[in-house]
Enzyme design. Structure first.
Site, PDB file in Angstrom:
ATOM      1  CD  GLU A 196      -2.407   1.130   2.875  1.00  0.00           C
ATOM      2  OE1 GLU A 196      -3.465   1.763   3.025  1.00  0.00           O
ATOM      3  OE2 GLU A 196      -1.860   0.481   3.801  1.00  0.00           O
ATOM      4  CE  LYS A 235      -7.171   0.922   4.123  1.00  0.00           C
ATOM      5  NZ  LYS A 235      -6.052   1.696   4.740  1.00  0.00           N
ATOM      6  CB  CYS A 238      -3.665  -1.659   5.087  1.00  0.00           C
ATOM      7  SG  CYS A 238      -2.647  -1.267   6.535  1.00  0.00           S
TER       8      CYS A 238
END
Length: 265
Positions: free
Chosen positions: A41, A107, A143
């Site tokens: 990321e 995300k 994440c």
């Protein structure tokens, strides 16, 4: 059997400098036979510096340069970048490019936790993303997404046997333990391989960063659908190539019943 390169690195705040790291990582892992190369990321630019000035669309120069690198080496690259959002914020986007693909995953779950508010500058995504390469279906997550088992189960329902998880994990007491537990748990929840590729710990290479930003702890981790660790890296910059058998995902789901025996949906 997919051969996957993991490139654990420390990104700078300069997208052009980070392209050099991507070029080097792709060249090294492709030379070792990798078909897919995964970067962390925020590989475009690390957290802790302004993101809006560097955000570009998927057809912009940065993503196009990564696509050219992937094409040159005959691989698919997954790397974290930032794209503009309509409301003036940016989106935390995974670029998926090469092998006939040029896609993005925004995300979904934003890191408004542990004193950091990602949503101040980042708009959430709303759509899951899977893709097929060489007959294997991959899912992606980013994440903080690892704290939400429903996403990984849904990716398995979508056909994924391997979930790639670029990350820039925040440091702090207990955070490294949480990272390992979450990767293994999401693998067990879904029966998928979970491939977590993180930003290296800046301290391991003497890099000065914003101490309040989640700039990485290293410890990239690969776990199978039985929750077993297959590969784990240390704190500093490191590259590894792994071979993952998608059949292990089917075996894990058959053994644990983690998907078939669900009752609440």
């Amino acid at each position: 059997m997919p051969r996957i390169g993991l490139c654990q690195l420390t990104a700078s705040d300069d997208p052009e400098a980070n392209l050099k790291l991507i070029r080097e990582g792709v060249a090294a892992t492709a030379a070792d036979g990798a078909r897919i190369v995964v970067f962390p990321e925020a590989s475009m630019a690390r957290f802790g510096s302004p993101l809006k000035p560097i955000a570009e669309p998927l057809d912009g120069p940065w993503a196009s340069a990564v696509a050219a690198i992937a094409e040159e080496h005959g691989v698919l690259v997954v790397a974290g970048m930032f794209t503009p959002a309509p409301d003036g914020r940016v989106r935390n986007t995974l670029l998926i490019t090469g092998a006939g693909h040029h896609l993005g995953y925004d995300k979904i779950h934003l890191y408004d936790a542990f004193g950091f508010a990602e949503s101040d500058t980042v708009a959430p995504g709303t759509e899951r993303r899977t893709f097929d390469i060489d007959g294997t279906v991959f899912g992606v997550a980013t994440c903080y997404d690892t704290r939400f088992p429903e996403l990984f189960r849904a990716l398995a329902d979508d056909g994924a046997d391997i979930v790639l998880v670029p990350t820039s994990w925040g440091a702090g007491e207990g955070k490294r333990d949480q990272w390992e537990v979450l990767v293994r748990a999401r693998a067990l929840d879904s029966g998928c391989w979970v491939v977590g590729c993180g930003q290296a710990d800046p301290a391991a290479s003497g890099t000065s960063v914003n101490p309040k930003a989640p700039t990485g702890i290293g410890c990239s981790t690969v776990a199978d659908g039985f929750g077993r660790i297959h590969t784990q890296l240390g704190a500093g910059p490191e590259t590894v190539v792994v071979d993952l058998d998608p059949g292990v995902a089917a075996a894990a789901r058959g053994a644990t019943g983690a998907l078939a025996n669900r009752r609440l949906r």
